[in-house]
Design a protein around this motif. Structure first.
Motif, PDB file in Angstrom:
ATOM      1  N   GLY A  10      84.222  23.262  29.611  1.00 34.57           N
ATOM      2  CA  GLY A  10      83.337  22.501  30.477  1.00 34.57           C
ATOM      3  C   GLY A  10      82.801  21.225  29.868  1.00 34.57           C
ATOM      4  N   ARG A  11      81.944  20.582  30.639  1.00 39.34           N
ATOM      5  CA  ARG A  11      81.421  19.252  30.305  1.00 39.34           C
ATOM      6  C   ARG A  11      80.248  19.278  29.337  1.00 39.34           C
ATOM      7  N   SER A  12      79.698  20.414  29.090  1.00 38.85           N
ATOM      8  CA  SER A  12      78.490  20.532  28.283  1.00 38.85           C
ATOM      9  C   SER A  12      78.717  20.137  26.828  1.00 38.85           C
ATOM     10  N   VAL A  13      77.629  19.766  26.166  1.00 35.35           N
ATOM     11  CA  VAL A  13      77.687  19.500  24.728  1.00 35.35           C
ATOM     12  C   VAL A  13      77.967  20.794  23.959  1.00 35.35           C
ATOM     13  N   ALA A  46      87.909  18.810  34.398  1.00 36.02           N
ATOM     14  CA  ALA A  46      89.177  19.222  35.011  1.00 36.02           C
ATOM     15  C   ALA A  46      89.548  20.619  34.519  1.00 36.02           C
ATOM     16  N   TRP A  47      90.026  21.465  35.423  1.00 36.39           N
ATOM     17  CA  TRP A  47      90.445  22.823  35.081  1.00 36.39           C
ATOM     18  C   TRP A  47      91.864  22.764  34.545  1.00 36.39           C
ATOM     19  N   ILE A  48      92.153  23.541  33.504  1.00 38.15           N
ATOM     20  CA  ILE A  48      93.486  23.549  32.905  1.00 38.15           C
ATOM     21  C   ILE A  48      94.252  24.786  33.358  1.00 38.15           C
ATOM     22  N   GLU A  65      90.445  18.725  25.341  1.00 42.66           N
ATOM     23  CA  GLU A  65      90.270  17.283  25.509  1.00 42.66           C
ATOM     24  C   GLU A  65      90.261  16.895  26.982  1.00 42.66           C
ATOM     25  N   PRO A  66      89.577  15.793  27.329  1.00 42.40           N
ATOM     26  CA  PRO A  66      89.567  15.322  28.713  1.00 42.40           C
ATOM     27  C   PRO A  66      90.996  15.078  29.213  1.00 42.40           C
ATOM     28  N   LEU A  67      91.245  15.425  30.472  1.00 45.19           N
ATOM     29  CA  LEU A  67      92.572  15.234  31.054  1.00 45.19           C
ATOM     30  C   LEU A  67      92.708  13.892  31.746  1.00 45.19           C
ATOM     31  N   GLY A  68      91.589  13.301  32.146  1.00 45.96           N
ATOM     32  CA  GLY A  68      91.634  12.003  32.806  1.00 45.96           C
ATOM     33  C   GLY A  68      92.212  12.055  34.208  1.00 45.96           C
ATOM     34  N   VAL A  71      89.002  15.951  39.274  1.00 44.48           N
ATOM     35  CA  VAL A  71      88.686  17.372  39.095  1.00 44.48           C
ATOM     36  C   VAL A  71      89.155  18.218  40.275  1.00 44.48           C
ATOM     37  N   ALA A  72      88.909  17.761  41.504  1.00 47.82           N
ATOM     38  CA  ALA A  72      89.161  18.579  42.700  1.00 47.82           C
ATOM     39  C   ALA A  72      90.563  19.208  42.742  1.00 47.82           C
ATOM     40  N   PRO A  73      91.640  18.459  42.525  1.00 44.58           N
ATOM     41  CA  PRO A  73      92.959  19.088  42.595  1.00 44.58           C
ATOM     42  C   PRO A  73      93.183  20.164  41.526  1.00 44.58           C
ATOM     43  N   THR A  74      92.465  20.060  40.404  1.00 40.91           N
ATOM     44  CA  THR A  74      92.668  21.033  39.330  1.00 40.91           C
ATOM     45  C   THR A  74      92.003  22.369  39.629  1.00 40.91           C
ATOM     46  N   LEU A  75      91.165  22.425  40.657  1.00 45.25           N
ATOM     47  CA  LEU A  75      90.545  23.684  41.055  1.00 45.25           C
ATOM     48  C   LEU A  75      91.582  24.708  41.505  1.00 45.25           C
TER      49      LEU A  75
END
Length: 147
Positions: A10-13, A46-48, A65-68, A71-75
């Motif tokens: 996730g996006r959290s620190v 983004a979900w992997i 690592e960020p996928l760039g 996000v929506a399609p990766t759900l």
């Protein structure tokens, strides 16, 4: 036994803490006889895919690592996972703050842990303290215990 989706990253620190925690939880669930599907979330939200998620849990990867990508399609990785229940191990913002719980509820996917309101309230410390005080509780100091 249940088919459990373990959500982590996730996006959290606290992204790296989430990965380490998910390794422990997935191991315990498997040892208890449950089928586990790892569901990793990159640092940009983004979900992997399942294979990459499994590799993160079994490898020495410290962060996703960020996928760039949007996000929506990766759900699709969550939606098509076939899990019966979700075990979110996503710390902090976009995980423990009620947003992930809200997504689960929108998708009618049962999940482990507190609901949307309790999660959101717990993340907002000032609002939590106000709620406790309004309910007649709150933080009380206790006298020191004798040694």
């Amino acid at each position: 036994m249940a088919h459990v989706g373990v959500i982590f990253g996730g996006r959290s620190v606290e992204h790296q803490v989430s990965i380490r925690s998910a390794r422990t939880v997935a191991k315990g669930l498997r040892e208890a006889g449950h089928q586990v599907t790892p569901l990793g979330i990159a640092q940009d939200g983004a979900w992997i895919d399942r294979g990459t998620s499994e590799a993160v849990l079994t490898g020495d990867v410290k962060a996703i690592e960020p996928l760039g990508v949007p996000v929506a399609p990766t759900l699709q990785h969550l939606i098509t996972s076939g899990v019966e229940v979700l075990f979110p191990i996503v710390h902090g913002t976009w995980g423990e703050d009620g947003t992930l719980q809200g997504l689960c509820e929108m998708l009618d996917l049962p999940y482990v842990g507190p609901g949307v309101t309790a999660s959101a309230l717990a993340m907002d410390k000032i609002l939590s303290k106000r709620q406790l005080a309004a309910a007649g509780g709150g933080l009380r100091s206790h006298p020191p215990r004798p040694v």
